[in-house]
Motif scaffolding. Structure first.
Motif, mmCIF file in Angstrom:
data_model
loop_
_atom_site.group_PDB
_atom_site.id
_atom_site.type_symbol
_atom_site.label_atom_id
_atom_site.label_comp_id
_atom_site.label_asym_id
_atom_site.label_seq_id
_atom_site.Cartn_x
_atom_site.Cartn_y
_atom_site.Cartn_z
ATOM 1 N N ILE A 45 0.841 -1.195 0.000
ATOM 2 C CA ILE A 45 0.000 0.000 0.000
ATOM 3 C C ILE A 45 0.877 1.247 0.000
ATOM 4 O O ILE A 45 1.785 1.384 0.816
ATOM 5 C CB ILE A 45 -0.920 0.019 1.239
ATOM 6 C CG1 ILE A 45 -1.731 -1.280 1.330
ATOM 7 C CG2 ILE A 45 -1.836 1.233 1.221
ATOM 8 C CD1 ILE A 45 -2.605 -1.551 0.138
ATOM 9 N N THR A 46 0.611 2.154 -0.918
ATOM 10 C CA THR A 46 1.375 3.412 -0.984
ATOM 11 C C THR A 46 0.616 4.584 -0.378
ATOM 12 O O THR A 46 1.223 5.504 0.153
ATOM 13 C CB THR A 46 1.743 3.753 -2.436
ATOM 14 O OG1 THR A 46 0.542 3.850 -3.204
ATOM 15 C CG2 THR A 46 2.660 2.698 -3.024
ATOM 16 N N SER A 47 -0.716 4.567 -0.468
ATOM 17 C CA SER A 47 -1.515 5.656 0.089
ATOM 18 C C SER A 47 -2.961 5.201 0.236
ATOM 19 O O SER A 47 -3.314 4.087 -0.142
ATOM 20 C CB SER A 47 -1.443 6.903 -0.802
ATOM 21 O OG SER A 47 -2.013 6.637 -2.059
ATOM 22 N N VAL A 63 -4.550 2.530 -2.119
ATOM 23 C CA VAL A 63 -3.868 2.598 -3.417
ATOM 24 C C VAL A 63 -2.615 1.748 -3.315
ATOM 25 O O VAL A 63 -1.784 1.953 -2.421
ATOM 26 C CB VAL A 63 -3.511 4.052 -3.776
ATOM 27 C CG1 VAL A 63 -2.858 4.108 -5.145
ATOM 28 C CG2 VAL A 63 -4.744 4.936 -3.721
ATOM 29 N N THR A 64 -2.459 0.792 -4.228
ATOM 30 C CA THR A 64 -1.311 -0.105 -4.193
ATOM 31 C C THR A 64 -0.161 0.450 -5.023
ATOM 32 O O THR A 64 -0.301 1.464 -5.710
ATOM 33 C CB THR A 64 -1.680 -1.499 -4.724
ATOM 34 O OG1 THR A 64 -1.981 -1.395 -6.125
ATOM 35 C CG2 THR A 64 -2.868 -2.091 -3.982
ATOM 36 N N GLN A 65 0.960 -0.245 -4.973
ATOM 37 C CA GLN A 65 2.136 0.158 -5.739
ATOM 38 C C GLN A 65 1.870 0.120 -7.237
ATOM 39 O O GLN A 65 2.475 0.869 -7.996
ATOM 40 C CB GLN A 65 3.311 -0.760 -5.410
ATOM 41 C CG GLN A 65 3.810 -0.602 -4.001
ATOM 42 C CD GLN A 65 4.870 -1.626 -3.656
ATOM 43 O OE1 GLN A 65 5.108 -2.578 -4.406
ATOM 44 N NE2 GLN A 65 5.513 -1.441 -2.521
ATOM 45 N N LYS A 66 0.979 -0.751 -7.663
ATOM 46 C CA LYS A 66 0.649 -0.864 -9.084
ATOM 47 C C LYS A 66 -0.539 0.011 -9.459
ATOM 48 O O LYS A 66 -1.189 -0.205 -10.472
ATOM 49 C CB LYS A 66 0.356 -2.321 -9.436
ATOM 50 C CG LYS A 66 1.568 -3.215 -9.292
ATOM 51 C CD LYS A 66 1.251 -4.618 -9.719
ATOM 52 C CE LYS A 66 2.479 -5.494 -9.605
ATOM 53 N NZ LYS A 66 2.214 -6.858 -10.051
ATOM 54 N N SER A 67 -0.831 0.999 -8.625
ATOM 55 C CA SER A 67 -1.924 1.956 -8.858
ATOM 56 C C SER A 67 -3.280 1.281 -8.966
ATOM 57 O O SER A 67 -4.125 1.686 -9.765
ATOM 58 C CB SER A 67 -1.650 2.804 -10.101
ATOM 59 O OG SER A 67 -0.497 3.566 -9.911
ATOM 60 N N ARG A 68 -3.496 0.284 -8.153
ATOM 61 C CA ARG A 68 -4.812 -0.338 -8.066
ATOM 62 C C ARG A 68 -5.538 0.262 -6.874
ATOM 63 O O ARG A 68 -4.938 0.587 -5.856
ATOM 64 C CB ARG A 68 -4.675 -1.845 -7.901
ATOM 65 C CG ARG A 68 -4.133 -2.488 -9.148
ATOM 66 C CD ARG A 68 -4.284 -3.989 -9.100
ATOM 67 N NE ARG A 68 -3.839 -4.561 -10.358
ATOM 68 C CZ ARG A 68 -2.937 -5.514 -10.450
ATOM 69 N NH1 ARG A 68 -2.388 -6.020 -9.369
ATOM 70 N NH2 ARG A 68 -2.586 -5.972 -11.630
ATOM 71 N N TYR A 69 -6.828 0.392 -6.984
ATOM 72 C CA TYR A 69 -7.659 0.998 -5.945
ATOM 73 C C TYR A 69 -8.536 -0.093 -5.346
ATOM 74 O O TYR A 69 -9.298 -0.739 -6.057
ATOM 75 C CB TYR A 69 -8.502 2.119 -6.535
ATOM 76 C CG TYR A 69 -7.659 3.212 -7.146
ATOM 77 C CD1 TYR A 69 -7.222 4.268 -6.368
ATOM 78 C CD2 TYR A 69 -7.273 3.170 -8.482
ATOM 79 C CE1 TYR A 69 -6.429 5.266 -6.897
ATOM 80 C CE2 TYR A 69 -6.480 4.167 -9.022
ATOM 81 C CZ TYR A 69 -6.062 5.206 -8.227
ATOM 82 O OH TYR A 69 -5.277 6.187 -8.751
ATOM 83 N N ILE A 70 -8.417 -0.266 -4.024
ATOM 84 C CA ILE A 70 -9.121 -1.341 -3.346
ATOM 85 C C ILE A 70 -10.002 -0.749 -2.249
ATOM 86 O O ILE A 70 -9.513 -0.031 -1.375
ATOM 87 C CB ILE A 70 -8.125 -2.345 -2.742
ATOM 88 C CG1 ILE A 70 -7.224 -2.906 -3.850
ATOM 89 C CG2 ILE A 70 -8.853 -3.462 -2.017
ATOM 90 C CD1 ILE A 70 -6.063 -3.704 -3.348
#
Length: 91
Positions: A45-47, A63-70
């Protein structure tokens, strides 16, 4: 006769303009409709940010490192821990 034409043009213009206003409504853009139930590693998780208050479900979006939104439940203990660690990291 001219006033009738002008009135009809105004009514036609209003009828054509109303769908444009409906499509551009000022509502929330990022809402969650279900939660991701599995834990996610903190290192991925980055943010995070909170979903709009006008949404039906309160949610936190990670927001994950691969710019996925969960979408996750903001009251889950593991989510609270990740949010606190990210907040402390940014200080």
């Amino acid at each position: 006769m001219r006033t009738i034409h002008i009135l009809l043009l105004c009514i036609l213009g209003a009828a054509l303009f109303s769908p444009v206003l409906c499509n551009n409504a000022f509502g929330p853009t990022n809402c969650c409709f279900n939660y991701h139930t599995r834990r996610i590693q903190k290192s991925l998780i980055t943010s995070y940010y909170r979903a709009d208050e006008r949404c039906a479900m309160p949610a936190t979006i990670l927001v994950t490192q691969k710019s996925r939104y969960i979408c996750v439940n903001p009251t889950d203990p593991w989510v609270v821990k990740i949010m606190n660690e990210l907040d402390n990291k940014s200080l």
